[in-house]
Design a protein around this motif. Structure first.
Motif, PDB file in Angstrom:
ATOM      1  N   GLU A 131       0.072  -1.682   9.331  1.00 51.31           N
ATOM      2  CA  GLU A 131       1.463  -1.308   9.575  1.00 51.31           C
ATOM      3  C   GLU A 131       1.690   0.193   9.421  1.00 51.31           C
ATOM      4  OE1 GLU A 131       1.057  -2.229   5.194  1.00 51.31           O
ATOM      5  OE2 GLU A 131       0.351  -3.057   7.099  1.00 51.31           O
ATOM      6  N   HIS A 172       1.399   5.729   0.633  1.00 53.05           N
ATOM      7  CA  HIS A 172       2.188   4.514   0.431  1.00 53.05           C
ATOM      8  C   HIS A 172       2.279   4.249  -1.063  1.00 53.05           C
ATOM      9  CE1 HIS A 172      -1.574   2.220  -0.252  1.00 53.05           C
ATOM     10  NE2 HIS A 172      -2.059   2.920   0.762  1.00 53.05           N
ATOM     11  N   GLU A 173       3.098   3.261  -1.419  1.00 55.61           N
ATOM     12  CA  GLU A 173       3.408   3.042  -2.832  1.00 55.61           C
ATOM     13  C   GLU A 173       2.200   2.628  -3.658  1.00 55.61           C
ATOM     14  OE1 GLU A 173       3.609  -0.762  -0.664  1.00 55.61           O
ATOM     15  OE2 GLU A 173       4.403   1.266  -0.325  1.00 55.61           O
ATOM     16  N   ARG A 185      10.461  -6.621  12.922  1.00 54.70           N
ATOM     17  CA  ARG A 185      11.620  -7.255  13.551  1.00 54.70           C
ATOM     18  C   ARG A 185      11.185  -7.804  14.896  1.00 54.70           C
ATOM     19  NH1 ARG A 185      13.546  -4.591  17.834  1.00 54.70           N
ATOM     20  NH2 ARG A 185      13.241  -2.324  18.043  1.00 54.70           N
ATOM     21  N   THR A 232       8.310  -1.630  11.857  1.00 51.23           N
ATOM     22  CA  THR A 232       9.101  -0.446  11.526  1.00 51.23           C
ATOM     23  C   THR A 232       8.874  -0.090  10.062  1.00 51.23           C
ATOM     24  OG1 THR A 232      11.062  -1.657  10.786  1.00 51.23           O
ATOM     25  CG2 THR A 232      10.832  -1.279  13.171  1.00 51.23           C
ATOM     26  N   PRO A 233       9.272   1.114   9.640  1.00 48.57           N
ATOM     27  CA  PRO A 233       9.101   1.490   8.229  1.00 48.57           C
ATOM     28  C   PRO A 233       9.800   0.548   7.263  1.00 48.57           C
ATOM     29  CG  PRO A 233       9.547   3.425   9.562  1.00 48.57           C
ATOM     30  CD  PRO A 233       9.744   2.252  10.455  1.00 48.57           C
ATOM     31  N   THR A 234      10.835  -0.130   7.737  1.00 46.76           N
ATOM     32  CA  THR A 234      11.565  -1.042   6.850  1.00 46.76           C
ATOM     33  C   THR A 234      11.090  -2.479   6.965  1.00 46.76           C
ATOM     34  OG1 THR A 234      13.259  -1.333   8.564  1.00 46.76           O
ATOM     35  CG2 THR A 234      13.614   0.410   6.922  1.00 46.76           C
ATOM     36  N   GLY A 235      10.113  -2.725   7.848  1.00 48.17           N
ATOM     37  CA  GLY A 235       9.595  -4.074   8.002  1.00 48.17           C
ATOM     38  C   GLY A 235       9.592  -4.508   9.447  1.00 48.17           C
TER      39      GLY A 235
END
Length: 594
Positions: free
Chosen positions: A203, A258-259, A78, A73-76
């Motif tokens: 990802e 991305h960052e 799971r 997911t975008p937050t990592g």
């Protein structure tokens, strides 16, 4: 349409396929993931089942404690739970394997890419703003060194395609790279196949939107994004070509938002560098095609010639051109093999054994020819034909041919002994040699090289070999070969004139000689001097004298043959008037029906 993509970060193996309405099962095997039809129940080995439903994408995995699947997911990541109903895009991670299910956007929803010209216009360079800043000199140096390395690799090696994808990643700075091949037999905008992939940020997505590639089919030019697409990606697509200059595939570089990405869209210079990778791939493909064609050519040459001769022809193909040369030609044929083949097959030898025997004989005779520098023209029925002094010069060609003629019988002896019981008798071989002028050259095609000779020399050599069956001795050589042998240092050979004969299809009568390696009269059936005296008497029309000299002639020898000729002439003379008798001086034996 839902597209399924699978990528392994260790092996860089990439697969992509549309998702069937029933869904799909990913089954782990020794070679990676295989796509099979659902349901997955009962399958052995780890598996993942994906199915699209109205409530979302249903995902099931096999119960394996060593097999952990996570949802990215975008937050990592799971853990995946059985009750999950996932929304598109679906991204899963299973060890080093990443799986993605996305809905490919329609082509009309995609932002058109910019066409790369050979040199950007000043307006484009000004409008590029900060994107126009080039990479550091050290980066360019490292990048061109990598390009040089790629150019040295062979397309036939696995590292070539993967190396091309890696170049787009580092140091150029794309997040994903694909080397894609297009099926030339496919019409329309289908038929893309990924040869290699390198994805550093799986990802963020691994799927390749094939609809983006189709613009290159129509323009056949490099396309790139000088601004980000709506999904935050920027693309560079450069075509590579085959030997005919047709579109064969594309190099794709994809940059994601991305960052760690400060570059954003694709700069003009970066698009040029992607095109350079495609040009290197084109050069490699063309070079590989040339190498394969040369290898096929070399294989064809070595099927027709010895490796040494093939190497010289490869250096100078004019050696295959038609030319008139003096050659020595050898014909060899198994005696009565066809009759014995059918008889022994009926008696139980069988076609497999019969062809095994024939193969052993041809192999032995071929080795004799090649060992003495001869060229195998072809295999005819139960025998073969060979020549010397073409395509390469051989000043001692007649000596080589005569040595081969004698060695053929020696090579046949162990085979004859081995098969004696099954054949019910020894193998017999007839060998004939003639030397003369012939037109030589390649009479084959690009699919099969067949270098040989044409003309009366070939016909006469064949008839000389056929005469061995009638006369009962072998090898027999022509007068032209004997004359050339005397002038070529062939003093270690012995020749005995057998007769003067008319041969089928040959206008002039030919003197035929028995060839031996030493003073051997076993095939003559009497001493050489007595045979010579009998032949002289026969040719002088002294038939009674010839008959007396030949009264003890042994059958199945040259003397037995000459005795039959004398007896036939005596019978033909009886009852004729002297005035009706033909001039028999220099009598010529007819072997036209031999």
């Amino acid at each position: 349409m839902l597209q399924l993509a699978i990528y392994d970060t260790d092996s860089h193996r990439f697969q992509q396929a549309p998702l069937a309405p029933r869904g799909v099962v990913l089954l782990m095997s020794g070679e990676g993931w295989r796509l099979v039809d659902p349901p997955a129940d009962g399958l052995k080995g780890p598996w993942i089942e994906l199915r699209s439903t109205d409530e979302g994408v249903r995902c099931r995995v096999s119960a394996d404690p060593l097999f952990t699947t996570e949802v990215v997911t975008p937050t990592g990541p799971r853990a995946l739970v059985p009750t999950d109903r996932l929304t598109l895009p679906v991204r899963l991670a299973c060890g080093t394997t990443h799986i993605e299910l996305i809905e490919a956007p329609p082509a009309e929803e995609l932002k058109p890419l910019m066409t790369l010209e050979r040199r950007a216009s000043q307006r484009e360079e000004r409008s590029a703003g900060p994107l126009g800043n080039g990479p550091a000199p050290a980066t360019l140096t490292r990048w061109f060194e990598a390009v040089a390395t790629l150019s040295r690799w062979s397309v036939g090696s696995g590292e070539f395609w993967q190396g091309a994808a890696s170049l787009v990643i580092d140091p150029l700075g794309f997040d994903a790279a694909y080397v894609v091949e297009r099926d030339p037999a496919t019409d329309g905008h289908d038929g893309w196949r990924v040869l290699a992939a390198n994805i550093t940020r799986p990802e963020l997505g691994i799927g390749l939107e094939l609809s983006r590639l189709n613009a290159v089919i129509d323009t056949a030019t490099t396309q790139f994004d000088n601004a980000l697409q709506h999904d935050g990606s920027a693309w560079a697509i450069a075509p590579w070509r085959d030997e005919q200059g047709s579109l064969a595939g594309v190099i794709v570089g994809v940059r994601k938002r991305h960052e760690a990405n400060a570059r954003g869209a694709v700069r003009h210079l970066e698009a040029n560098l992607v095109r350079l990778v495609a040009d290197v791939v084109t050069s490699g493909v063309v070079r590989h095609a040339h190498e394969r064609r040369a290898a096929r050519r070399q294989t064809l040459l070595e099927l027709a010639f010895s490796p040494q001769v093939a190497q010289q022809i490869e250096s100078d193909e004019r050696l295959l051109d038609g030319a008139r040369r003096e050659v020595s030609v050898l014909f060899a044929d198994l005696r009565d093999f066809s009759r014995r083949f059918h008889h022994q097959t009926a008696a139980g030898l069988g076609p497999v054994a019969a062809y095994k025997l024939l193969s052993e004989v041809m192999d032995a005779l071929s080795e004799v020819v090649v060992a003495r520098g001869g060229h195998l023209i072809d295999y005819y029925g139960d025998g073969l034909a060979a020549l010397w002094n073409a395509p390469l010069d051989q000043s001692d060609h007649v000596v080589r041919a005569c040595e081969a003629a004698l060695a053929c019988a020696e090579a046949l002896e162990p085979i004859s002994t081995e098969w004696l019981d099954r054949l019910g008798g020894p193998l017999g071989l007839g060998v004939g040699v003639h030397t003369g002028s012939a037109l030589v050259g390649n009479v084959g095609s690009r699919w099969r090289i067949k270098y040989g000779a044409r003309g009366e020399t070939m016909n006469l050599a064949s008839r000389v070999e056929r005469a061995t069956k009638t006369i009962g001795v072998s090898p027999i050589v022509s007068a032209a070969t004997v004359q050339r042998l005397a002038a070529s240092g062939g003093d270690h050979f012995h020749t005995q004139r057998l007769c003067r004969a008319h041969l089928a299809g040959i206008e002039q009568a030919t003197d035929l000689y028995l060839l031996t390696s030493e003073a051997d009269s076993s095939q003559l059936g009497m001493t050489a001097s007595v045979y010579a005296a009998a032949l002289a008497a026969f040719e002088a029309d002294q038939l009674e004298k010839a008959s007396r000299l030949l009264r003890d002639a042994v059958q199945n020898t040259a003397a037995g043959f000459l005795a039959r000729c004398v007896e036939r002439s005596r019978n033909e003379r009886q009852g004729r008037r002297v005035a009706d008798r033909p001039d028999a001086v220099g009598a010529i034996i007819s072997l036209v029906e031999a």
